[in-house]
Design an enzyme around this catalytic site. Structure first.
Site, mmCIF file in Angstrom:
data_model
loop_
_atom_site.group_PDB
_atom_site.id
_atom_site.type_symbol
_atom_site.label_atom_id
_atom_site.label_comp_id
_atom_site.label_asym_id
_atom_site.label_seq_id
_atom_site.Cartn_x
_atom_site.Cartn_y
_atom_site.Cartn_z
ATOM 1 C CE1 TYR A 120 -18.307 52.320 -51.194
ATOM 2 C CE2 TYR A 120 -16.614 50.776 -51.879
ATOM 3 C CZ TYR A 120 -17.337 51.389 -50.884
ATOM 4 O OH TYR A 120 -17.093 51.084 -49.569
ATOM 5 C CG ASN A 164 -12.746 64.440 -53.790
ATOM 6 O OD1 ASN A 164 -11.573 64.386 -54.094
ATOM 7 N ND2 ASN A 164 -13.277 65.538 -53.269
ATOM 8 C CE1 TYR A 207 -22.245 54.254 -51.573
ATOM 9 C CE2 TYR A 207 -23.602 56.212 -51.910
ATOM 10 C CZ TYR A 207 -22.570 55.558 -51.257
ATOM 11 O OH TYR A 207 -21.867 56.226 -50.284
ATOM 12 C CG ASP A 259 -16.210 55.886 -44.859
ATOM 13 O OD1 ASP A 259 -15.304 56.665 -45.211
ATOM 14 O OD2 ASP A 259 -17.017 55.386 -45.661
ATOM 15 C CD1 TRP A 294 -12.769 53.133 -43.619
ATOM 16 C CD2 TRP A 294 -10.564 53.500 -43.612
ATOM 17 N NE1 TRP A 294 -12.395 53.480 -44.896
ATOM 18 C CE2 TRP A 294 -11.056 53.713 -44.920
ATOM 19 C CE3 TRP A 294 -9.196 53.673 -43.370
ATOM 20 C CZ2 TRP A 294 -10.227 54.085 -45.996
ATOM 21 C CZ3 TRP A 294 -8.377 54.049 -44.434
ATOM 22 C CH2 TRP A 294 -8.893 54.246 -45.717
ATOM 23 C CD GLU A 298 -13.757 48.605 -50.050
ATOM 24 O OE1 GLU A 298 -14.470 47.584 -50.083
ATOM 25 O OE2 GLU A 298 -14.187 49.727 -49.730
#
Ligand code: GLC
Length: 427
Positions: free
Chosen positions: A28, A33, A80, A161, A348, A391
């Site tokens: 990344y 944000n 990316y 995501d 996720w 992560e």
């Protein structure tokens, strides 16, 4: 209850690209944000100047209409996909065209309240304007019908995501991407942990659709085949409004304060429509079908963070989480281990994220479920000590997964360690 503070600070310093922090090297390579909002709070534990810069650099990407994009591409990188050539937005620092959960005002209040520098007032006053413009944008662009709740138009806007909450709506998509897919993520990380190819096709098909509409909010709202009232986004926005209202006490006008308060009243009432009593959790609403999405995810606990549930609902949420933890002992799995879609290692769909734990622990503490709040905080720090500043983590084994040396995980480690030190000193 602590982690190696110097190691966590070193990660933020290593991921600093000049006033903004990349989530992790390579995987990344830009400013994200909501990552940056948490990271600013992490910087605030040891470097006030740097905390301000993180927020200031993020709003370099803010659009004229108030939207804060989910990625600000400050410097080019080939690591990316999808990069600026795919997004085709018009902002002068290249950005993506969608947003992410608005943690910004919460981070701003936190940085401001811990600041000592003589310029704190002026910096906060300016950033207050940016936060207000962003919340006004959410209201206008993402709740045009005035329901009180905002919708996301892309799974990436949720920050979660690949949540199973998006499966049905994504499966209905018939759009094809125009852009050729050149995944870079699976050259950095094992494919078994990352989203699947078919998900990527749909992610990019939505980007192509919106780029074709010139990223114009009303046109996107009218055309979008993916319109979901995400619990996490609304809870985070509600908490951010609460923090914005406090800042407005110093930096805003009466009209602004009443605008924020009115939105909060409407949203708090509308949250009742997301509560599923049978499942004892909040669930997303699919505006495509007008039905609740029967997926129990960690997003469903986040209204606690914003003070939304009543005491009874908070107790139900605590009991539901206890059930999850009987199956997957490392809190908090991103998808209920009782759900057949639970996958402990995939993005996720099961793994633990430290930032989500931070908000859920704050939430339980807000409702005086102190034992659960402390358990989540202690376990989060233990995950980092044993699994590394990764992560995310496998909720069944505690293993650290995904990218390593991860900024927002380090930031939460610093924040939680700071909190526990303060609690020990009765601060
Ligand atoms: C992934 C996550 C998202 C996060 C980004 C950078 O896309 O799903 O929430 O902001 O990585 O860490």
């Amino acid at each position: 209850m602590t982690i190696d503070i110097e190691a966590a600070r070193a990660i933020l310093r290593a991921n600093d690209r000049g006033g903004y922090t990349v989530p992790t090297d390579r995987l990344y390579p830009f400013q994200w944000n909501w990552d940056s909002a948490f990271v600013a709070m992490g910087w605030a534990t040891f470097d006030e100047e740097r905390a301000w810069r993180e927020l200031e650099r993020l709003v370099e990407g803010q659009w004229d209409d108030g939207m804060v994009p989910h990625i600000v591409f400050h410097a080019p990188s080939d690591d990316y996909f999808p990069g600026p050539d795919v997004w085709r937005t018009r902002h002068s620092v290249p950005t993506s065209g969608i947003t992410q959960p608005p943690v910004f005002a919460t981070a701003l209040r936190h940085v401001f309240e811990s600041a000592r520098g003589p310029d704190a007032q002026a910096r906060a006053a300016r950033l207050y304007r940016c936060a207000l413009a962003s919340h006004d944008w959410w209201d206008r662009a993402r709740d045009p019908e005035g329901t009180g709740l905002v919708a996301i138009l892309h799974p990436w806007e949720s920050g979660m995501d690949n949540s199973p909450a998006w499966d049905e709506a994504m499966a209905r998509l018939t759009l094809q991407p125009m852009t050729p897919i050149r995944r870079r993520d699976i050259s950095h990380i094992g494919a078994e942990m990352r989203p699947r190819d078919e998900d990527y096709h749909r992610f990019i098909a939505l980007v192509d659709l919106y780029a074709g509409l010139g990223w114009e909010p009303a046109a996107m709202w009218a055309a979008s085949p993916f319109k979901l009232v995400d619990v996490a986004t609304n809870a985070i926005l509600h908490k951010a409004e609460e923090d914005l209202l406090v800042l407005a006490g110093q930096f805003g006008s009466d009209a602004e304060r009443s605008r924020i308060a009115e939105r909060m009243a409407r949203r708090a009432a509308a949250f009742a429509g997301l509560w599923n009593q049978d499942r004892r959790i909040y669930q997303a609403l699919d505006l495509g079908t007008g039905t609740k999405v029967d997926a129990s995810t960690s997003a469903g606990l986040l209204p606690l963070f914003a003070g939304i549930p009543d005491a009874h609902q908070a107790a139900e949420l605590a009991a539901e989480l206890e059930n999850w933890l009987a199956r997957a002992p490392y809190p908090v799995p991103s998808t209920s281990p009782l759900d057949p879609r639970f996958e402990p290692k995939r993005y996720w769909r099961g793994p633990v994220w430290a930032v989500v734990n931070f908000m859920i622990a704050e939430g339980f503490a807000r409702y005086e479920h102190m034992a659960l709040a402390t358990r989540i905080r202690t376990a989060t720090l233990a995950l980092m000590r044993n699994g590394g500043i990764a992560e995310y983590f496998d909720p069944t084994s505690g293993e650290g997964l995904g990218g390593g040396q991860f900024s927002w995980t380090a930031a939460i480690g610093l924040l939680m360690t700071d909190q526990s030190a303060r609690a020990q000193h009765g601060l």
